[in-house]
Design an enzyme around this catalytic site. Structure first.
Site, PDB file in Angstrom:
ATOM      1  N   GLU A 124      -5.605  -9.088   4.449  1.00 16.69           N
ATOM      2  CA  GLU A 124      -6.089  -8.334   5.589  1.00 16.69           C
ATOM      3  C   GLU A 124      -7.058  -7.286   5.081  1.00 16.69           C
ATOM      4  OE1 GLU A 124      -4.840  -4.982   8.854  1.00 16.69           O
ATOM      5  OE2 GLU A 124      -3.987  -5.062   6.867  1.00 16.69           O
ATOM      6  N   ASP A 129       0.505   4.768  -5.861  1.00 24.19           N
ATOM      7  CA  ASP A 129      -0.543   4.903  -6.875  1.00 24.19           C
ATOM      8  C   ASP A 129      -0.528   3.668  -7.783  1.00 24.19           C
ATOM      9  OD1 ASP A 129      -2.262   5.506  -8.890  1.00 24.19           O
ATOM     10  OD2 ASP A 129      -1.243   7.348  -9.541  1.00 24.19           O
ATOM     11  N   ASN A 177       0.797  -1.221   0.000  1.00 21.38           N
ATOM     12  CA  ASN A 177       0.000   0.000   0.000  1.00 21.38           C
ATOM     13  C   ASN A 177       0.834   1.277   0.000  1.00 21.38           C
ATOM     14  OD1 ASN A 177      -2.532   1.585   0.385  1.00 21.38           O
ATOM     15  ND2 ASN A 177      -1.485   2.142   2.282  1.00 21.38           N
ATOM     16  N   ASP A 195      -8.212   5.297   0.158  1.00 19.02           N
ATOM     17  CA  ASP A 195      -6.948   4.950  -0.494  1.00 19.02           C
ATOM     18  C   ASP A 195      -5.775   5.252   0.442  1.00 19.02           C
ATOM     19  OD1 ASP A 195      -4.938   4.365  -2.293  1.00 19.02           O
ATOM     20  OD2 ASP A 195      -5.310   6.068  -3.624  1.00 19.02           O
ATOM     21  N   HIS A 214      -7.149  -0.453   1.421  1.00 16.78           N
ATOM     22  CA  HIS A 214      -6.575   0.805   0.917  1.00 16.78           C
ATOM     23  C   HIS A 214      -5.876   0.644  -0.436  1.00 16.78           C
ATOM     24  CE1 HIS A 214      -7.334   1.929   5.079  1.00 16.78           C
ATOM     25  NE2 HIS A 214      -6.705   0.809   5.407  1.00 16.78           N
ATOM     26  N   ASP A 267      -1.150  -7.140   2.966  1.00 19.39           N
ATOM     27  CA  ASP A 267      -1.419  -6.147   3.999  1.00 19.39           C
ATOM     28  C   ASP A 267      -2.349  -5.044   3.478  1.00 19.39           C
ATOM     29  OD1 ASP A 267      -0.779  -4.908   6.605  1.00 19.39           O
ATOM     30  OD2 ASP A 267       0.207  -3.362   5.396  1.00 19.39           O
ATOM     31  N   ASP A 278      -2.511   2.798 -10.001  1.00 18.76           N
ATOM     32  CA  ASP A 278      -2.979   3.023 -11.372  1.00 18.76           C
ATOM     33  C   ASP A 278      -1.824   3.412 -12.294  1.00 18.76           C
ATOM     34  OD1 ASP A 278      -5.585   2.458 -10.787  1.00 18.76           O
ATOM     35  OD2 ASP A 278      -6.180   4.565 -10.485  1.00 18.76           O
ATOM     36  N   ASP A 326       1.630   7.022  -0.144  1.00 20.84           N
ATOM     37  CA  ASP A 326       0.669   6.034  -0.619  1.00 20.84           C
ATOM     38  C   ASP A 326       0.893   5.732  -2.101  1.00 20.84           C
ATOM     39  OD1 ASP A 326      -2.005   4.696   0.260  1.00 20.84           O
ATOM     40  OD2 ASP A 326      -2.336   5.454  -1.779  1.00 20.84           O
TER      41      ASP A 326
END
Ligand code: CA
Length: 484
Positions: free
Chosen positions: A262, A203, A103, A195, A236, A232, A205, A201
């Site tokens: 998870e 991306d 993530n 997200d 998100h 994990d 995409d 974080d």
């Protein structure tokens, strides 16, 4: 799966002495003898320091091999020791599941300046500022790895959000702005769009990111030979990305791989939706059941035990459920703290280990005791007994006696073993219940395998026994002769 059992091999405060893999290697045979068939190992990739539990992940390609973040080894040891532990576990007949943190990335090498908008903490779809320049930790160049395995370097445009602006020393949630750039949308709709969880974080995409992670997964499987992934923070991560990645893995391994995710969610409708969105390829930890355990343990005996399995994954999708009591996040002082009270632990483990459905996961923090600021006694003895009972007696049909709010029981009917197994739980007072163990059991003498109740129960001519249990306790009974 034939009564297999998984263990989460670590807790949040497992010692950071670098001996984790070495100890695991030594302990592999012993774990198998106890009845552990698979181990979920902690995240193996380099985090921010030699004490990082692994979720503050810095470099996917460093499994304790390069001098980065002032350490070659991770909290758990070196790459060499990791691979040796996996080999020892495999030799002992134990499967290995790797904890995969996709993530976010943390502990960047340098800051970058780029355009972002501040969003509402509680509704991340709401911008609360115009786009403006912020400076954040999004640059990763892994100088000390020198491009080995991958020369990919990460920059702000590979991420969708951050939570700190260095320039103004502001903590807030920032969405990174760019052409066709937005939060990933295949995520939980908690907080509008969930997200963003922590750190930088990723991306999913972004085509370069997708290519890099696919490449990494191929490498990881080749290097380690692990048998499964524990994904994990799936709530998100773009679900289409996880689906594509999972399909890729299953293809690569000829479907010989295990995926458990998870997805920290109590709401069953949202869980069902996620199982569907990911094409039923990923099992999920039974979070609703965990919360029921916690609620029952804190209820002062007022919880209605007839409902303990209501709206759980194991009840509605037994083939998709990994049942567990607690984990490294639910333990005291952690992000999702919701620890099951001590007196209820044996009952909860009975409810996951002696039932027909679900793939049970034992938490090292329960088995060995928590070692951090809140210490707990090891439950090894209690869990070992339940494990032995599972392996030897927890087979065949299951007849439920969930007919009293505080006293519930079930019987696993004699099948391949030489005795039925009668389980009785009371969260209230001392109690007894008549249960049918089988006509062929008439005249046999049943005893409590947990050894709490010294009484013997003689099965009547119709195959019924009257079993007993103490207050706030669990007993489980088998034919005395079958024990020898
Ligand atoms: Ca995310």
């Amino acid at each position: 799966m034939a009564n297999e059992v998984m263990m989460q091999a670590f807790e949040w405060d497992s010692p950071a002495d670098g001996n984790f893999y070495k100890n695991l290697k030594k302990n592999a045979k012993n774990l198998k003898e106890k009845g552990i068939d698979a181990l979920w190992l902690p995240p193996a990739c380099k985090g921010g320091s030699d004490k990082d539990v692994g979720y503050g992940i810095y470099d996917l390609w460093d499994l304790g091999e390069f001098d980065q973040k002032d350490t070659v080894r991770t909290k758990y040891g070196t790459k060499e020791e990791y691979l040796a532990a996996i080999k020892a576990l495999h030799d002992a007949g134990i499967k290995v599941y790797a904890d995969v943190v996709l993530n976010h990335k943390a502990n960047a090498d340098f800051t970058e300046t780029f355009k972002a908008v501040m969003v509402d903490q509680n509704d991340r779809t709401k911008d609360v500022s115009e786009a403006y320049d912020i400076e954040a930790w999004t640059g990763f160049d892994f100088k000390n790895r020198k491009g080995k395995y991958s020369d990919f370097t990460w920059h702000y445009y590979h991420f969708s959000g951050v939570d700190y602006d260095v320039k103004t020393d502001t903590n807030a949630i920032y969405r990174i702005v760019g052409d066709n750039k937005y939060w990933n949308e295949g995520v939980s709709d908690e907080k509008g769009n969930y997200d963003y969880l922590m750190f930088a974080d990723i991306d999913h995409d972004h085509p370069e990111v997708r290519a890099e992670i696919f490449k990494w997964v191929d490498w990881y499987l080749d290097q380690t030979g692990v048998d499964g992934f524990r994904y994990d923070a799936l709530k998100h991560i773009e679900d289409n990305f996880i689906l594509d990645l999972s399909k890729h893995i299953m293809e690569k391994t000829n479907n010989n791989f295990y995926l458990i995710g998870e997805y920290w969610q109590y709401n069953k409708d949202q869980i069902d939706q996620y199982l569907g969105n990911t094409d039923w390829k990923i099992d999920l930890f039974d979070v609703p059941l965990h919360f029921h355990f916690q609620e029952a343990s804190k209820s002062n005996a007022t919880y209605d035990m007839r409902k303990i399995f209501d709206d759980t994954i194991v009840k509605d999708h037994p083939m998709q459920a990994v049942t567990f009591v607690d984990n490294h996040d639910s333990q005291p002082h952690q992000a999702l703290e919701s620890f099951v009270e001590d007196w209820f632990k044996e009952i909860a483990y009975g409810l996951i280990l002696l039932r027909k459905d679900g793939y049970p996961c034992i938490f090292a923090g329960d088995y060995y005791g928590l070692k951090g600021p809140v210490k707990t006694e090891p439950k090894m003895e209690i869990i070992d007994k339940l494990l032995q009972a599972r392996k030897k007696y927890a087979w065949g049909d299951e007849d439920d006696y969930f007919d009293h709010p505080q006293v519930v029981g079930w019987v696993r009917r004699t099948d391949r073993q030489n005795s039925s197994l009668a389980v009785l739980i009371s969260i209230g007072d001392m109690a007894q219940k008549q249960m049918f163990v089988g006509e062929e059991e008439a005249g046999k003498v049943y005893v409590d395998l947990s050894k709490k109740n010294k009484n013997e129960v003689i099965i009547d001519e119709n195959g019924n026994g009257i079993f007993q249990v103490g207050p706030g306790s669990i007993t489980y009974w088998v034919d005395k002769e079958s024990i020898k």
